[in-house]
Design an enzyme around this catalytic site. Sequence first.
Site, PDB file in Angstrom:
ATOM      1  N   GLY A 249       0.787  -1.078   0.116  1.00 15.95           N
ATOM      2  CA  GLY A 249       0.139   0.021   0.042  1.00 15.95           C
ATOM      3  C   GLY A 249       0.907   1.222   0.035  1.00 15.95           C
ATOM      4  N   GLU A 291       4.431  -6.487   1.360  1.00  8.34           N
ATOM      5  CA  GLU A 291       4.134  -6.733   0.151  1.00  8.34           C
ATOM      6  C   GLU A 291       3.952  -5.573  -0.708  1.00  8.34           C
ATOM      7  OE1 GLU A 291       1.355 -10.403   1.912  1.00  8.34           O
ATOM      8  OE2 GLU A 291       0.288  -8.326   1.925  1.00  8.34           O
ATOM      9  N   PRO A 292       4.937  -4.923  -1.119  1.00  4.80           N
ATOM     10  CA  PRO A 292       4.643  -3.876  -2.227  1.00  4.80           C
ATOM     11  C   PRO A 292       4.290  -4.253  -3.272  1.00  4.80           C
ATOM     12  CG  PRO A 292       7.122  -4.016  -1.618  1.00  4.80           C
ATOM     13  CD  PRO A 292       6.215  -5.190  -0.859  1.00  4.80           C
ATOM     14  N   GLY A 293       3.139  -3.833  -4.073  1.00  7.98           N
ATOM     15  CA  GLY A 293       2.938  -3.853  -5.216  1.00  7.98           C
ATOM     16  C   GLY A 293       3.054  -2.815  -6.289  1.00  7.98           C
ATOM     17  N   ARG A 294       2.165  -1.731  -6.236  1.00  6.59           N
ATOM     18  CA  ARG A 294       2.282  -0.587  -6.853  1.00  6.59           C
ATOM     19  C   ARG A 294       3.471   0.093  -6.898  1.00  6.59           C
ATOM     20  NH1 ARG A 294      -2.317   2.485  -7.616  1.00  6.59           N
ATOM     21  NH2 ARG A 294      -3.014   1.590  -5.639  1.00  6.59           N
ATOM     22  N   ARG A 331      -8.054   2.763 -14.480  1.00  7.00           N
ATOM     23  CA  ARG A 331      -8.210   3.274 -13.348  1.00  7.00           C
ATOM     24  C   ARG A 331      -8.722   4.888 -13.102  1.00  7.00           C
ATOM     25  NH1 ARG A 331      -4.170   4.752 -11.028  1.00  7.00           N
ATOM     26  NH2 ARG A 331      -4.691   3.914  -8.843  1.00  7.00           N
ATOM     27  N   CYS A 362     -16.968   2.360 -26.539  1.00  2.37           N
ATOM     28  CA  CYS A 362     -18.248   2.974 -26.547  1.00  2.37           C
ATOM     29  C   CYS A 362     -18.589   3.228 -25.205  1.00  2.37           C
ATOM     30  CB  CYS A 362     -19.290   1.892 -27.416  1.00  2.37           C
ATOM     31  SG  CYS A 362     -18.729   1.743 -28.944  1.00  2.37           S
ATOM     32  N   GLU A 363     -18.191   4.235 -24.455  1.00  4.04           N
ATOM     33  CA  GLU A 363     -18.300   4.543 -23.059  1.00  4.04           C
ATOM     34  C   GLU A 363     -17.848   5.967 -22.845  1.00  4.04           C
ATOM     35  OE1 GLU A 363     -19.477   3.002 -20.213  1.00  4.04           O
ATOM     36  OE2 GLU A 363     -20.103   1.300 -21.218  1.00  4.04           O
ATOM     37  N   TYR A 391      -1.204  -1.980 -11.917  1.00  2.91           N
ATOM     38  CA  TYR A 391      -3.090  -2.119 -12.319  1.00  2.91           C
ATOM     39  C   TYR A 391      -3.348  -1.279 -13.559  1.00  2.91           C
ATOM     40  CZ  TYR A 391      -2.062  -2.973  -7.411  1.00  2.91           C
ATOM     41  OH  TYR A 391      -1.852  -3.704  -6.382  1.00  2.91           O
TER      42      TYR A 391
HETATM   43  C1  LIG Z   1      -3.211  -5.235  -3.257  1.00  4.15           C
HETATM   44  C2  LIG Z   1      -2.558  -6.086  -2.123  1.00  4.15           C
HETATM   45  C3  LIG Z   1      -1.173  -5.746  -2.023  1.00  4.15           C
HETATM   46  C4  LIG Z   1      -0.314  -4.709  -2.606  1.00  4.15           C
HETATM   47  O1  LIG Z   1      -0.821  -3.188  -2.904  1.00  4.15           O
HETATM   48  P1  LIG Z   1      -0.063  -2.042  -3.372  1.00  4.15           P
HETATM   49  O2  LIG Z   1      -0.827  -0.957  -3.044  1.00  4.15           O
HETATM   50  O3  LIG Z   1       0.050  -2.339  -4.605  1.00  4.15           O
HETATM   51  O4  LIG Z   1       1.296  -1.936  -2.663  1.00  4.15           O
HETATM   52  C5  LIG Z   1      -0.196  -6.217  -0.973  1.00  4.15           C
HETATM   53  N1  LIG Z   1      -1.202  -7.330  -0.105  1.00  4.15           N
HETATM   54  C6  LIG Z   1      -2.255  -7.404  -0.329  1.00  4.15           C
HETATM   55  C7  LIG Z   1      -2.820  -8.390   0.434  1.00  4.15           C
HETATM   56  C8  LIG Z   1      -3.145  -6.841  -1.187  1.00  4.15           C
HETATM   57  O5  LIG Z   1      -4.436  -7.110  -1.368  1.00  4.15           O
END
Ligand SMILES: *Cc1c(COP(=O)(O)O)cnc(C)c1O
Length: 434
Positions: A249, A291-294, A331, A362-363, A391
């Site tokens: 997050g 758990e970084p994603g973004r 998004r 078409c939106e 994302y």
């Molecule tokens: C989506 C998610 C993440 C990653 O969130 P980011 O905002 O992309 O860093 C990590 N852990 C869990 C369980 C998630 O659902």
Amino acid sequence: MFVSENLSINEKGHLTIGKIDTIELAKDFGTPLYVMDEALIKKTCKNFKDSIDRYYDGKGLVCYASKAFSCLYMCRLMSLEGMGLDVVSIGELYTAMKVGYDAEKIIFHGNNKTDEELEYAIESKVGRIAVDNIYELERLDRIARDKDISIGIMLRIKPGIDAHTHEFIRTGQIDSKFGFALETGEAFEAVTKAIECKNIELKGLHCHIGSQIFDVKPFELAASVMMDFIAKIKNELNYEIDELNLGGGFGIKYVENDKPSPLDTYMEVISKVIKTKCNELNIKQPFIIIEPGRSIAAPAGITLYTVGGIKDIPNIRTYVSVDGGMNDNPRYALYQSKYDVVVANKAGVDKTKKVTIAGKCCESGDLIGEDMEIQDVEVGDTIAVLATGAYNYSMSSNYNRIAKPAVVFVNENRAHVVVKRETLDDIIRNDIDV
Ligand SMILES: *Cc1c(COP(=O)(O)O)cnc(C)c1O
């Protein structure tokens, strides 16, 4: 000058990513096109790993949340970087297993995992399954007993933290579909039950309080609440929790006004809270997972489009139509997410216009953004939307039977396709005629 550090302008006045000319990329690979900078992805991973070494004596694991952007190449890259991996579906897990990911480092998430998904996760020997609800716990216990094996789990807890982010991406408070609530006693009950299950090994607790969070305070609070809960479990159930997963997050810069905290300050703050709590409450230091994603994928990516038409509606707005849209980036339609844009072939010129960038679906809501500041844009220009690495591709769709763009990685002056552009035959590949 740009929101992401890997972007620059070359002598032709063109936007570059990882030193490669985006106009050349558009010419070589076509548009719309996702471009990802491998060097920046690696650098961010290293930043996170170093922050655990620096502030927490290396007693932790950074798990990339693959839902942000997943494909075989990305999974292989994460594996080579020594990262753990989060998956939330059998498809994400399958992608990881196809590159031979070390399953011990994989965490399987999701609020409604199917039997097929649980069986595949167990067969693949994933290190931890993050259990979301009591039915899942019971199901896992049954599967583990039938197979006469032990399954390592974490329990997903709602710590009750409001992370001040967009409502749709807030997940830590009580009114959320994810996890066990702390306030109601539901979480404590789940822990009690998990400990009683003979074939379940309760390795740790997990929480994820939201996404695109700039402030370190909610993470500090979440860590503190979770540590209190770990102490309660030790005192009342005589059970020591080994691992604490604080989720992802961490916010990134999409537009100039975004002010995210530097990534390593999260671990600095979290470590301090955990160490203090351990002393105060007389509990051992848990192994930490983040758990970084973004924050790993988003800044590394851009999307390139070609402008096909411009509609100037006097005193109202100017629509600039591009050859992509909500298919490749939903998004704005989902969250009114803001992005920065550049005319890639005029990147050195000042931005003098304000336009609405529209897609080709078409939106009416198919927009990349409204009132976006941009250079004097013309038909035929290449537009770059910045920080689209997370994302976007992972949320893309085939609405209107539009083929998904290719994904190109750039690294050390080389650009190569890691996901092919879909063809018209891909569009009908599952159709059955008559
Ligand atoms: C989506 C998610 C993440 C990653 O969130 P980011 O905002 O992309 O860093 C990590 N852990 C869990 C369980 C998630 O659902």
